[in-house]
Scaffold this motif. Sequence first.
Motif, PDB file in Angstrom:
ATOM      1  N   GLY A 172      -3.401   1.978   3.214  1.00 43.25           N
ATOM      2  CA  GLY A 172      -4.219   2.200   2.032  1.00 43.25           C
ATOM      3  C   GLY A 172      -3.592   3.249   1.143  1.00 43.25           C
ATOM      4  O   GLY A 172      -2.447   3.662   1.359  1.00 43.25           O
ATOM      5  N   ALA A 227     -15.899  -0.188  -2.088  1.00 40.53           N
ATOM      6  CA  ALA A 227     -14.571  -0.326  -1.494  1.00 40.53           C
ATOM      7  C   ALA A 227     -14.424  -1.739  -0.942  1.00 40.53           C
ATOM      8  O   ALA A 227     -15.383  -2.296  -0.397  1.00 40.53           O
ATOM      9  N   GLN A 272       0.840  -1.201   0.000  1.00 39.09           N
ATOM     10  CA  GLN A 272       0.000   0.000   0.000  1.00 39.09           C
ATOM     11  C   GLN A 272       0.877   1.254   0.000  1.00 39.09           C
ATOM     12  O   GLN A 272       2.078   1.201   0.263  1.00 39.09           O
ATOM     13  N   ASP A 313      -8.745  -1.764  -0.763  1.00 40.01           N
ATOM     14  CA  ASP A 313      -8.772  -0.304  -0.672  1.00 40.01           C
ATOM     15  C   ASP A 313      -8.382   0.172   0.718  1.00 40.01           C
ATOM     16  O   ASP A 313      -8.023   1.334   0.893  1.00 40.01           O
ATOM     17  N   SER A 314      -8.455  -0.707   1.688  1.00 41.67           N
ATOM     18  CA  SER A 314      -7.962  -0.443   3.043  1.00 41.67           C
ATOM     19  C   SER A 314      -7.719  -1.782   3.714  1.00 41.67           C
ATOM     20  O   SER A 314      -8.424  -2.758   3.463  1.00 41.67           O
ATOM     21  N   HIS A 351     -14.839   5.411   4.164  1.00 44.73           N
ATOM     22  CA  HIS A 351     -15.502   4.848   2.986  1.00 44.73           C
ATOM     23  C   HIS A 351     -16.990   5.177   2.913  1.00 44.73           C
ATOM     24  O   HIS A 351     -17.551   5.250   1.815  1.00 44.73           O
ATOM     25  N   HIS A 392     -12.524  -3.734   1.905  1.00 47.78           N
ATOM     26  CA  HIS A 392     -11.787  -3.533   3.153  1.00 47.78           C
ATOM     27  C   HIS A 392     -11.423  -4.878   3.750  1.00 47.78           C
ATOM     28  O   HIS A 392     -12.242  -5.790   3.817  1.00 47.78           O
ATOM     29  N   GLN A 422     -14.683  -2.918  -7.936  1.00 42.94           N
ATOM     30  CA  GLN A 422     -14.398  -1.893  -8.940  1.00 42.94           C
ATOM     31  C   GLN A 422     -15.558  -1.723  -9.909  1.00 42.94           C
ATOM     32  O   GLN A 422     -15.917  -0.598 -10.280  1.00 42.94           O
ATOM     33  N   LYS A 466     -12.273  -7.912  -5.518  1.00 44.11           N
ATOM     34  CA  LYS A 466     -11.777  -6.600  -5.927  1.00 44.11           C
ATOM     35  C   LYS A 466     -12.359  -6.206  -7.280  1.00 44.11           C
ATOM     36  O   LYS A 466     -12.766  -5.050  -7.483  1.00 44.11           O
TER      37      LYS A 466
END
Length: 356
Positions: free
Chosen positions: A217, A170, A55, A197-198, A75, A172, A165, A161
Amino acid sequence: MSPPSPLIDLAADTATRPGEGMRQAIAAAVVGDEQRGEDPTTLALEARVAELLGQEKALFLPSGTMANQIAFLVHCRAGDEIVCAENAHVFGSEGAGAAALSGAQFRPIETATGLFSVEDVVRRLRVPRHRSPRSRVIAIEQTTNRGGGRIWPEATILALKALAQEKGLALHMDGARLLNAAVATGLPAARFAAPCDSVWIDLSKGLGCPVGAVLAGPEGFIEEALIWKHRLGGAMRQSGILAAAGLYALDHNVARMAEDHANARRLARWLGGVPGLGLQPEGDVTNILFLDLAGTGVPARTLAEALFGAGIRVNVEGESRVRMVTHLDISAEDVEVAGRAIVAALARLRSPQPGG
């Protein structure tokens, strides 16, 4: 009741205590003003974890629960929805923090393992319309706590993921035991974490630190997370005292997690032949093992109390479920002692009582 001494504490891997080497690192820590970005040890830990997880940036925090809640605060907006496993820590063990702090609600997926598929998520995503909650976050837990320490496969994370997208969500990761997954699979932690994303790792579980977590992130996410860190009272002044423990742990306590996994498997072998006793997971074990006592007729609390009197602590997870977690303060000898004690206690407790 005061705990007996010595105590074999299998209730959680948060029971670890800093060893002599870690205490020396804490004592020697170079510190500065964290709020001004001048604590060199904290900055070093954040940079180290960001690189470890693939990250851009990272942020040192007091706890993993704060890491989860800050991620949701960044988020989500009030009224948004988070898709997660129904036995996830964020859903059942954080005091409804997402609802209380970010105004978000959960849409849980029923799963005994803590794992779920892209199709499971798709079935729970909302069709966008003005009177519905907005699906906003997919939350996964690596490894799964109440799922028995199971590991999210890299392929499933990548598929989630791609879905996130596509749908503007998001992804997490609650990475409390992410490094257990990395050690067990032999894969770099970034292979699991970089698509997210995190993501955060806990320092006070398998790594053996007294406190702390690190959230990572993209740079923009961490800038917003820093605002929430201060709003929630997470600033820690000369936090290098604690960050030094994290750096020491990353140098010395990661590869040795394989010993914890071996000890959990050793414990499972001890208990595998007990009549009526169910084990979860049945196959590969990281450092978490659940006992299903329903077939033994022995209540979980009764067994836990009997073991506590013998100097062994386990965690009660319902009327007939017990959790045991191995960690760096549990030796192979401790596991042998605990295995014999559990077998003996179950034999004694399930036997007909005189006059019964």
